[in-house]
Design a protein around this motif. Structure first.
Motif, PDB file in Angstrom:
ATOM      1  N   TYR A   2       0.837  -1.193   0.000  1.00 32.05           N
ATOM      2  CA  TYR A   2       0.000   0.000   0.000  1.00 32.05           C
ATOM      3  C   TYR A   2       0.877   1.249   0.000  1.00 32.05           C
ATOM      4  N   HIS A   3       0.613   2.152  -0.939  1.00 29.84           N
ATOM      5  CA  HIS A   3       1.405   3.369  -1.085  1.00 29.84           C
ATOM      6  C   HIS A   3       0.807   4.485  -0.231  1.00 29.84           C
ATOM      7  N   VAL A   4       1.689   5.243   0.416  1.00 30.35           N
ATOM      8  CA  VAL A   4       1.263   6.259   1.378  1.00 30.35           C
ATOM      9  C   VAL A   4       1.830   7.618   0.985  1.00 30.35           C
ATOM     10  N   LEU A   5       0.991   8.652   1.073  1.00 32.01           N
ATOM     11  CA  LEU A   5       1.424  10.041   0.902  1.00 32.01           C
ATOM     12  C   LEU A   5       1.313  10.723   2.262  1.00 32.01           C
ATOM     13  N   VAL A   6       2.409  11.365   2.701  1.00 31.41           N
ATOM     14  CA  VAL A   6       2.427  12.079   3.981  1.00 31.41           C
ATOM     15  C   VAL A   6       2.460  13.579   3.707  1.00 31.41           C
ATOM     16  N   VAL A   7       1.479  14.307   4.226  1.00 36.31           N
ATOM     17  CA  VAL A   7       1.407  15.760   4.045  1.00 36.31           C
ATOM     18  C   VAL A   7       1.521  16.411   5.420  1.00 36.31           C
ATOM     19  N   GLU A   8       2.657  17.028   5.669  1.00 42.03           N
ATOM     20  CA  GLU A   8       2.959  17.639   6.969  1.00 42.03           C
ATOM     21  C   GLU A   8       4.046  18.682   6.751  1.00 42.03           C
ATOM     22  N   ASP A   9       3.803  19.920   7.211  1.00 43.79           N
ATOM     23  CA  ASP A   9       4.762  20.990   6.935  1.00 43.79           C
ATOM     24  C   ASP A   9       5.915  21.036   7.931  1.00 43.79           C
ATOM     25  N   CYS A  36      -1.085  21.855   1.284  1.00 42.81           N
ATOM     26  CA  CYS A  36      -2.281  21.259   0.697  1.00 42.81           C
ATOM     27  C   CYS A  36      -2.149  21.149  -0.828  1.00 42.81           C
ATOM     28  N   GLU A  37      -1.709  22.221  -1.480  1.00 39.57           N
ATOM     29  CA  GLU A  37      -1.624  22.229  -2.947  1.00 39.57           C
ATOM     30  C   GLU A  37      -0.595  21.221  -3.450  1.00 39.57           C
ATOM     31  N   GLU A  38       0.558  21.161  -2.791  1.00 37.02           N
ATOM     32  CA  GLU A  38       1.578  20.200  -3.212  1.00 37.02           C
ATOM     33  C   GLU A  38       1.093  18.778  -2.947  1.00 37.02           C
ATOM     34  N   GLY A  39       0.386  18.591  -1.836  1.00 39.13           N
ATOM     35  CA  GLY A  39      -0.166  17.274  -1.552  1.00 39.13           C
ATOM     36  C   GLY A  39      -1.183  16.843  -2.601  1.00 39.13           C
ATOM     37  N   TRP A  40      -2.044  17.775  -3.025  1.00 42.15           N
ATOM     38  CA  TRP A  40      -3.049  17.468  -4.046  1.00 42.15           C
ATOM     39  C   TRP A  40      -2.387  17.130  -5.377  1.00 42.15           C
ATOM     40  N   ARG A  41      -1.348  17.888  -5.722  1.00 41.31           N
ATOM     41  CA  ARG A  41      -0.646  17.608  -6.979  1.00 41.31           C
ATOM     42  C   ARG A  41      -0.011  16.219  -6.943  1.00 41.31           C
ATOM     43  N   ILE A  52      -1.885  10.399   4.821  1.00 34.79           N
ATOM     44  CA  ILE A  52      -1.718  10.803   6.218  1.00 34.79           C
ATOM     45  C   ILE A  52      -1.426  12.297   6.201  1.00 34.79           C
ATOM     46  N   THR A  53      -2.312  13.084   6.778  1.00 37.13           N
ATOM     47  CA  THR A  53      -2.152  14.532   6.673  1.00 37.13           C
ATOM     48  C   THR A  53      -2.383  15.232   8.007  1.00 37.13           C
ATOM     49  N   ASP A  54      -1.603  16.267   8.237  1.00 38.11           N
ATOM     50  CA  ASP A  54      -1.869  17.175   9.344  1.00 38.11           C
ATOM     51  C   ASP A  54      -3.120  17.984   8.991  1.00 38.11           C
ATOM     52  N   ILE A  55      -3.793  18.492  10.002  1.00 42.29           N
ATOM     53  CA  ILE A  55      -4.936  19.361   9.721  1.00 42.29           C
ATOM     54  C   ILE A  55      -4.450  20.754   9.345  1.00 42.29           C
ATOM     55  N   GLN A  56      -3.514  21.301  10.098  1.00 42.59           N
ATOM     56  CA  GLN A  56      -3.062  22.666   9.860  1.00 42.59           C
ATOM     57  C   GLN A  56      -1.866  22.673   8.911  1.00 42.59           C
ATOM     58  N   LEU A  57      -2.082  23.243   7.724  1.00 37.95           N
ATOM     59  CA  LEU A  57      -1.043  23.349   6.706  1.00 37.95           C
ATOM     60  C   LEU A  57      -0.896  24.823   6.322  1.00 37.95           C
ATOM     61  N   PRO A  58       0.231  25.216   5.742  1.00 34.18           N
ATOM     62  CA  PRO A  58       0.481  26.640   5.488  1.00 34.18           C
ATOM     63  C   PRO A  58      -0.548  27.318   4.596  1.00 34.18           C
ATOM     64  N   ASP A  59      -1.051  26.595   3.594  1.00 36.69           N
ATOM     65  CA  ASP A  59      -1.923  27.225   2.609  1.00 36.69           C
ATOM     66  C   ASP A  59      -3.401  26.887   2.792  1.00 36.69           C
ATOM     67  N   SER A  60      -3.705  25.868   3.557  1.00 35.66           N
ATOM     68  CA  SER A  60      -5.097  25.462   3.780  1.00 35.66           C
ATOM     69  C   SER A  60      -5.087  24.494   4.943  1.00 35.66           C
ATOM     70  N   ASP A  61      -5.892  23.451   4.873  1.00 36.55           N
ATOM     71  CA  ASP A  61      -5.807  22.438   5.918  1.00 36.55           C
ATOM     72  C   ASP A  61      -6.056  21.061   5.328  1.00 36.55           C
ATOM     73  N   GLY A  62      -5.752  20.043   6.141  1.00 36.26           N
ATOM     74  CA  GLY A  62      -5.895  18.681   5.666  1.00 36.26           C
ATOM     75  C   GLY A  62      -7.320  18.311   5.327  1.00 36.26           C
ATOM     76  N   LEU A  63      -8.284  18.940   6.003  1.00 41.95           N
ATOM     77  CA  LEU A  63      -9.681  18.644   5.699  1.00 41.95           C
ATOM     78  C   LEU A  63     -10.061  19.122   4.304  1.00 41.95           C
ATOM     79  N   GLU A  64      -9.473  20.230   3.852  1.00 43.02           N
ATOM     80  CA  GLU A  64      -9.704  20.705   2.479  1.00 43.02           C
ATOM     81  C   GLU A  64      -9.184  19.680   1.481  1.00 43.02           C
ATOM     82  N   LEU A  65      -8.015  19.122   1.780  1.00 47.25           N
ATOM     83  CA  LEU A  65      -7.438  18.101   0.911  1.00 47.25           C
ATOM     84  C   LEU A  65      -8.334  16.871   0.855  1.00 47.25           C
ATOM     85  N   ILE A  66      -8.840  16.453   1.999  1.00 50.95           N
ATOM     86  CA  ILE A  66      -9.720  15.280   2.042  1.00 50.95           C
ATOM     87  C   ILE A  66     -11.050  15.580   1.349  1.00 50.95           C
ATOM     88  N   GLN A  67     -11.538  16.818   1.470  1.00 55.94           N
ATOM     89  CA  GLN A  67     -12.778  17.195   0.789  1.00 55.94           C
ATOM     90  C   GLN A  67     -12.621  17.053  -0.726  1.00 55.94           C
TER      91      GLN A  67
END
Length: 337
Positions: A2-9, A36-41, A52-67
């Motif tokens: 299983y491949h994992v992407l980690v988004v955490e600033d 968030c933007e780099e994670g989405w890309r 796996i993402t933090d909620i608080q990110l510099p440009d948005s939050d992890g919930l926006e990414l999940i949305q």
């Protein structure tokens, strides 16, 4: 696997999470991002099964990414790590069907248990995820295939989408949109005036395939001429800049601005000419320089990491091993240095 992407600033936390994941059999971190933007890309290029993402990110939050993941009905299991025991955050996480909500500081045991509890969900989305990764491979290899092969491969992928079973409403339409948007993005690089292309709602399998064939026809007709034009010079200029500025922050947005192109246009063009994504190309150039320094200097490994643009030594070690299959220490010992 299983491949994992980690988004955490926060680099130290990201390093720790990546190390924890990679210690667990059956899971592998294939991407890291700090926004968030780099994670989405990266998510739409690497198609991981776990985010796996933090909620608080510099440009948005992890919930926006999940949305965004939920809006596009992507086969991704989401795990949140948060420094805040916030009831509204937890409510939103439940609404977005987040698999786990973990509070910092997290332990290796907690994360491993969360991933283990997610396995049944991961098994359920494995086929859909594999299909999206095959679509990505088709797009990445466009310039390497003959025209007949392209039509045949596209038809096979579209048939698999059309005959998918047991999916919630709208998933097939979403996969068609993803496939078509990626194809159109590439073709518009060489044909900016490409007419609007849309998959017909409730269209037959033949009608859907015809939309893709029309777009592919434009690629096949125009690519040979385009491959020999001045855009090679634009990418050559970008590659020269990268080699001269390895210590600097080298992001896709920064380089696309340097070349006076949009990020998506630059990213597609860059991959067409170098055969690598922008991130993979930069990492390869940095590792080539790092290997040179490890061979020809007595610099300490953390000094080499800084010299080639890495603020985090663990991140440097991971990228080095991904590119060379060895750690920096193993590489240097193998040389007898």
């Amino acid at each position: 696997m299983y491949h994992v992407l980690v988004v955490e600033d926060e680099l130290l936390i990201r390093d720790a999470v990546v190390e924890m994941v990679n210690q667990l059999d059956g899971f592998k971190v294939t991407g890291e991002a700090g926004s968030c933007e780099e994670g989405w890309r990266q998510l739409r290029e690497l198609w991981p099964t776990v985010l796996i993402t933090d909620i608080q990110l510099p440009d948005s939050d992890g919930l926006e990414l999940i949305q965004r993941i939920r809006n596009d009905k992507l086969p991704v299991v989401a795990i949140i790590i948060s420094g805040h025991d916030s009831f509204p955050y937890a409510q939103n996480a439940i609404r977005l069907h987040v698999s786990e909500y973990l509070l910092k500081p997290i332990s290796e045991g907690e994360l491993h248990e969360a991933l283990a509890r997610s396995v049944s969900r991961l098994e359920a989305i494995a086929d859909s995820n594999r299909l999206l990764r095959e679509i990505q491979s088709f797009i990445d290899d466009l310039q390497d295939n003959a025209s007949i092969a392209l039509f045949e491969q596209a038809d096979r992928l579209l048939s698999r989408i059309y005959h998918l079973r047991g999916l919630e409403p709208g998933v097939k339409a979403s996969y068609y949109r993803i496939f078509l948007s990626k194809l159109v993005e590439v073709v518009k690089v060489i044909h900016p005036d490409l007419p609007q292309a849309d998959v017909p709602e409730d269209g037959s399998e033949h009608q859907v395939k015809q939309v893709f064939r029309d777009v592919l026809h434009e690629w096949i007709r125009r690519y040979p001429h385009f491959a020999n034009n001045q855009m090679r010079l634009v990418i050559k200029r970008a590659c020269d800049y990268i080699e001269a500025h390895l210590q600097d922050e080298l992001g896709l947005k920064q380089m696309s601005d340097y070349c006076n192109l949009s990020p998506s246009y630059f990213g597609v063009l860059f991959k067409q000419y170098t055969g690598k994504s922008f991130v993979n190309y930069v990492n390869q150039i940095r590792m080539d320089k790092a290997m040179e320094l490890l061979r020809d200097s007595d610099m300490k490994i953390y000094e080499v990491a800084e010299e080639v643009g890495f603020a985090s030594l663990p991140y440097f070690n991971r990228v080095f091993k991904t590119v060379t299959t060895l750690t920096p220490n193993e590489y240097r010992r193998g040389l007898g240095v």
